[in-house]
Design an enzyme around this catalytic site. Structure first.
Site, PDB file in Angstrom:
ATOM      1  N   SER A 166       0.864  -1.177   0.000  1.00  9.32           N
ATOM      2  CA  SER A 166       0.000   0.000   0.000  1.00  9.32           C
ATOM      3  C   SER A 166       0.898   1.224   0.000  1.00  9.32           C
ATOM      4  O   SER A 166       2.088   1.139   0.316  1.00  9.32           O
ATOM      5  CB  SER A 166      -0.936  -0.019   1.213  1.00  9.32           C
ATOM      6  OG  SER A 166      -0.215  -0.204   2.418  1.00  9.32           O
ATOM      7  N   ASP A 194      -0.903  16.015  15.567  1.00  7.74           N
ATOM      8  CA  ASP A 194      -0.192  17.066  16.286  1.00  7.74           C
ATOM      9  C   ASP A 194      -1.041  18.331  16.284  1.00  7.74           C
ATOM     10  O   ASP A 194      -1.832  18.564  15.372  1.00  7.74           O
ATOM     11  CB  ASP A 194       1.157  17.361  15.625  1.00  7.74           C
ATOM     12  CG  ASP A 194       2.058  16.131  15.600  1.00  7.74           C
ATOM     13  OD1 ASP A 194       2.164  15.462  16.643  1.00  7.74           O
ATOM     14  OD2 ASP A 194       2.648  15.859  14.540  1.00  7.74           O
ATOM     15  N   TYR A 250       4.410   2.265  16.702  1.00  4.74           N
ATOM     16  CA  TYR A 250       5.771   2.819  16.761  1.00  4.74           C
ATOM     17  C   TYR A 250       6.744   1.761  17.278  1.00  4.74           C
ATOM     18  O   TYR A 250       6.949   1.648  18.493  1.00  4.74           O
ATOM     19  CB  TYR A 250       5.797   4.061  17.659  1.00  4.74           C
ATOM     20  CG  TYR A 250       4.941   5.184  17.124  1.00  4.74           C
ATOM     21  CD1 TYR A 250       5.487   6.175  16.319  1.00  4.74           C
ATOM     22  CD2 TYR A 250       3.571   5.232  17.400  1.00  4.74           C
ATOM     23  CE1 TYR A 250       4.702   7.195  15.800  1.00  4.74           C
ATOM     24  CE2 TYR A 250       2.772   6.245  16.885  1.00  4.74           C
ATOM     25  CZ  TYR A 250       3.340   7.216  16.088  1.00  4.74           C
ATOM     26  OH  TYR A 250       2.548   8.220  15.569  1.00  4.74           O
ATOM     27  N   HIS A 299       3.744  -0.990   3.800  1.00  2.00           N
ATOM     28  CA  HIS A 299       3.092   0.298   3.516  1.00  2.00           C
ATOM     29  C   HIS A 299       4.185   1.327   3.246  1.00  2.00           C
ATOM     30  O   HIS A 299       4.997   1.626   4.124  1.00  2.00           O
ATOM     31  CB  HIS A 299       2.240   0.724   4.705  1.00  2.00           C
ATOM     32  CG  HIS A 299       1.457   1.985   4.468  1.00  2.00           C
ATOM     33  ND1 HIS A 299       0.341   2.025   3.673  1.00  2.00           N
ATOM     34  CD2 HIS A 299       1.646   3.264   4.923  1.00  2.00           C
ATOM     35  CE1 HIS A 299      -0.146   3.265   3.651  1.00  2.00           C
ATOM     36  NE2 HIS A 299       0.632   4.028   4.388  1.00  2.00           N
TER      37      HIS A 299
END
Length: 280
Positions: A11, A104, A140, A261
């Site tokens: 992807s 953010d 992460y 990805h």
């Protein structure tokens, strides 16, 4: 994201361009990457004003490819009414996949919004839309830069998955062991859904170092030293980068990763070199 998967589950991610030239290039890159039969495209999110408008334009443009397109949705700085409106628009346009992120705080915005964390956003999407959307969240492997330690970060990740996410896409990394270690820890806490590694092609060392410092992705010292030795030799950097990242991708796939990805930065050539080498 489609149940009819090609042999290599890939992807691609795009960002919303800010110029007409960038928009024209996005269409060219979209078509080049669509030829490799990806599972889906994703489009990053702008939380306010003109940036959000560019996101909506990019989602429409990418979706015209016929490839499943997953818009990013960020909760920081957004109110529930705004998110509810976006969800309705995406449903009306035929989208059935999302990438749900905390995000953010946009520059100049004073309010954090009604939802503070990605698990709250996933819960909100499920409450509003049921099972209409396939939802991906972020992971992460080297720990979120704001997390106190990896164990705490994995616990936060597990909350997102248990809130109703269908899959996860990781921040990019260059050490396969970090990914496998993260997956093992998540599996031990009951996460069974796919965790797809995010892949960043190496094209420009200066930009890569800046991105990596900002997001907490570690560039191994041996890679840094080799890239530094090339100076401004873009061809040497690209050749070395393709070799390193292709080897990383193969190691991930051999180890059981459910797909790849790619963070394209709206460029097709670096990604296609890697994908085509893998398929060869």
């Amino acid at each position: 994201m489609s149940s009819q998967q090609p042999p290599l589950g890939i992807s691609f991610e795009f960002f919303p361009p800010g110029t007409e030239v960038g928009r024209e290039k996005l269409l060219q890159v979209r078509d080049a990457l669509a030829s490799r039969q990806p599972r889906f495209f994703s489009v990053t999110y702008g939380a306010g004003g003109s940036t959000q408008a560019r996101t909506r334009q990019a989602v429409r443009a990418v979706g015209e490819s016929g490839i499943t397109t997953a818009p990013h949705l960020s909760c920081i700085g957004s109110e529930k009414a705004q998110l509810r409106e976006l969800l309705a628009e995406y449903r009306e346009e035929g989208h059935d996949s999302l990438v749900a992120l905390r995000g953010d705080m946009p520059s100049g915005m004073a309010s954090i919004g009604e939802l503070r964390y990605a698990n709250e956003l996933v819960e909100f999407i499920r409450e509003e839309t049921g099972d209409h959307f396939d939802i991906a969240v972020a992971a992460y492997p080297e720990s979120h830069p704001q997390a106190s330690n990896l164990d705490r970060d994995v616990e936060n990740f597990v909350r997102k998955m248990h809130a109703g996410a269908d899959m996860a896409i990781t921040q990019y990394f260059f050490t396969a062991e970090a990914y496998f270690h993260f997956v093992d820890k998540a599996r031990a806490l009951g996460v069974e859904k796919p965790i797809i590694p995010g892949i960043m092609p190496i094209v420009n060392y200066t930009k890569l170092a800046r991105f990596s410092d900002a997001c907490g992705a570690e560039i191994p010292r041996w890679i840094r030293k080799q890239l530094e030795s090339y100076g401004d030799d873009a061809d040497a950097i690209a050749e070395f980068g393709t070799e390193v990242v292709t080897r990383l991708c193969q190691e991930l796939l051999d180890g059981g990763a459910p797909g790849l990805h790619f963070y394209t930065l709206n460029q097709s050539v670096p990604v296609l070199k890697i994908v085509d080498q893998l398929r060869a």
